[in-house]
Design an enzyme around this catalytic site. Structure first.
Site, PDB file in Angstrom:
ATOM      1  N   ASP A   8      -0.966   5.558   4.315  1.00 48.87           N
ATOM      2  CA  ASP A   8       0.137   6.345   3.734  1.00 48.87           C
ATOM      3  C   ASP A   8      -0.418   7.659   3.192  1.00 48.87           C
ATOM      4  O   ASP A   8      -1.591   8.001   3.434  1.00 48.87           O
ATOM      5  CB  ASP A   8       0.907   5.519   2.681  1.00 48.87           C
ATOM      6  CG  ASP A   8       0.143   5.314   1.380  1.00 48.87           C
ATOM      7  OD1 ASP A   8      -1.006   5.803   1.257  1.00 48.87           O
ATOM      8  OD2 ASP A   8       0.702   4.658   0.475  1.00 48.87           O
ATOM      9  N   CYS A  65      -3.984   2.282   1.859  1.00 53.07           N
ATOM     10  CA  CYS A  65      -2.984   2.927   0.999  1.00 53.07           C
ATOM     11  C   CYS A  65      -3.666   3.145  -0.348  1.00 53.07           C
ATOM     12  O   CYS A  65      -4.900   3.181  -0.402  1.00 53.07           O
ATOM     13  CB  CYS A  65      -1.688   2.119   0.921  1.00 53.07           C
ATOM     14  SG  CYS A  65      -1.781   0.520   0.112  1.00 53.07           S
ATOM     15  N   THR A  67      -3.906   1.194  -3.042  1.00 46.29           N
ATOM     16  CA  THR A  67      -4.653  -0.006  -3.445  1.00 46.29           C
ATOM     17  C   THR A  67      -5.043  -0.894  -2.267  1.00 46.29           C
ATOM     18  O   THR A  67      -5.870  -1.793  -2.425  1.00 46.29           O
ATOM     19  CB  THR A  67      -3.780  -0.877  -4.368  1.00 46.29           C
ATOM     20  OG1 THR A  67      -2.576  -1.202  -3.642  1.00 46.29           O
ATOM     21  CG2 THR A  67      -3.433  -0.157  -5.654  1.00 46.29           C
ATOM     22  N   HIS A  98     -14.639 -16.999   8.297  1.00 55.37           N
ATOM     23  CA  HIS A  98     -13.867 -18.199   7.959  1.00 55.37           C
ATOM     24  C   HIS A  98     -12.375 -18.068   8.252  1.00 55.37           C
ATOM     25  O   HIS A  98     -11.731 -19.053   8.586  1.00 55.37           O
ATOM     26  CB  HIS A  98     -14.034 -18.543   6.474  1.00 55.37           C
ATOM     27  CG  HIS A  98     -15.410 -19.023   6.127  1.00 55.37           C
ATOM     28  ND1 HIS A  98     -15.720 -19.571   4.902  1.00 55.37           N
ATOM     29  CD2 HIS A  98     -16.568 -19.037   6.847  1.00 55.37           C
ATOM     30  CE1 HIS A  98     -17.009 -19.902   4.878  1.00 55.37           C
ATOM     31  NE2 HIS A  98     -17.554 -19.584   6.042  1.00 55.37           N
ATOM     32  N   HIS A 133     -13.076 -24.145  10.404  1.00 57.45           N
ATOM     33  CA  HIS A 133     -12.331 -22.943  10.000  1.00 57.45           C
ATOM     34  C   HIS A 133     -11.157 -22.692  10.938  1.00 57.45           C
ATOM     35  O   HIS A 133     -10.116 -22.194  10.524  1.00 57.45           O
ATOM     36  CB  HIS A 133     -13.254 -21.726   9.963  1.00 57.45           C
ATOM     37  CG  HIS A 133     -14.410 -21.918   9.035  1.00 57.45           C
ATOM     38  ND1 HIS A 133     -14.251 -22.101   7.684  1.00 57.45           N
ATOM     39  CD2 HIS A 133     -15.746 -22.002   9.275  1.00 57.45           C
ATOM     40  CE1 HIS A 133     -15.432 -22.275   7.119  1.00 57.45           C
ATOM     41  NE2 HIS A 133     -16.355 -22.218   8.061  1.00 57.45           N
TER      42      HIS A 133
HETATM   43  C1  RB5 Z   1       1.773   4.946  -3.310  1.00 58.13           C
HETATM   44  O1  RB5 Z   1       1.935   5.648  -4.491  1.00 58.13           O
HETATM   45  C2  RB5 Z   1       1.202   3.567  -3.586  1.00 58.13           C
HETATM   46  O2  RB5 Z   1       2.150   2.771  -4.188  1.00 58.13           O
HETATM   47  C3  RB5 Z   1       0.689   2.940  -2.316  1.00 58.13           C
HETATM   48  O3  RB5 Z   1      -0.259   3.770  -1.734  1.00 58.13           O
HETATM   49  C4  RB5 Z   1       0.017   1.593  -2.446  1.00 58.13           C
HETATM   50  O4  RB5 Z   1      -0.975   1.602  -3.420  1.00 58.13           O
HETATM   51  C5  RB5 Z   1       0.913   0.428  -2.562  1.00 58.13           C
HETATM   52  O5  RB5 Z   1       0.507  -0.727  -2.596  1.00 58.13           O
END
Ligand code: RB5
Length: 151
Positions: A8, A65, A67, A98, A133
């Site tokens: 993203d 993204c 996180t 696994h 596994h």
């Molecule tokens: C975008 O601001 C953020 O929410 C996205 O990149 C991600 O971290 C969502 O899980």
């Protein structure tokens, strides 16, 4: 190997660094992510890469993204996908050995590029060990088919 990459707006710069790294390792990369830093919706890109992996357009997928969480959650909704979010190399390696993961996700706002490269290498170099596994992975995939025999 042919690797699909998706991201993203939060991960455009990291995406290009990862593409360069994968090319240096000799992999072909298909870009399914956004190239714009304008705010967008990560599920779009999680789904695109997941469908490319599930349909065998690419061998494996990488998703980034902020996180790694949202984009991997979206990918895991596609039948046949086992996406893992990793911030360290040990889980990345074990997730292949696994759990036979077919998509690796991480957060551009969580880890830096050098750790990212280490995680990617560990994940790509690991092989699924099968055996017990395989049975457990089959049990995971049975959940998609709504088979409840093992409950
Ligand atoms: C975008 O601001 C953020 O929410 C996205 O990149 C991600 O971290 C969502 O899980």
């Amino acid at each position: 190997m042919k690797i699909g990459i998706g991201n993203d707006h939060s991960a455009v710069a990291m995406k290009w660094e990862v593409v360069d790294f994968l090319n240096e390792l000799g992999h072909e990369v298909v870009n399914y992510g956004t190239d714009s830093e304008e705010s967008c919706n990560y599920p779009v890109y999680g789904e695109k890469v997941a469908r490319a992996v599930a349909d065998h357009e690419v061998d494996l997928g990488i998703l980034i993204c902020g996180t790694g969480v949202g984009i991997s959650l979206a990918a895991n909704k596609v039948r046949g996908i086992r996406a893992v979010v990793c911030s360290e190399p040990y889980s990345a390696r074990l997730s292949r050995q696994h759990n036979n993961t077919n998509i690796l996700a991480f957060g551009a706002r969580v880890i830096g590029i050098e750790l990212t490269k280490m995680i990617i290498e560990e994940w790509l170099n690991a092989e699924f060990q099968g055996g017990r596994h395989q049975e457990r992975v089959n049990m995971i995939m049975d959940i998609e088919e709504e088979k409840y025999e093992h409950l």
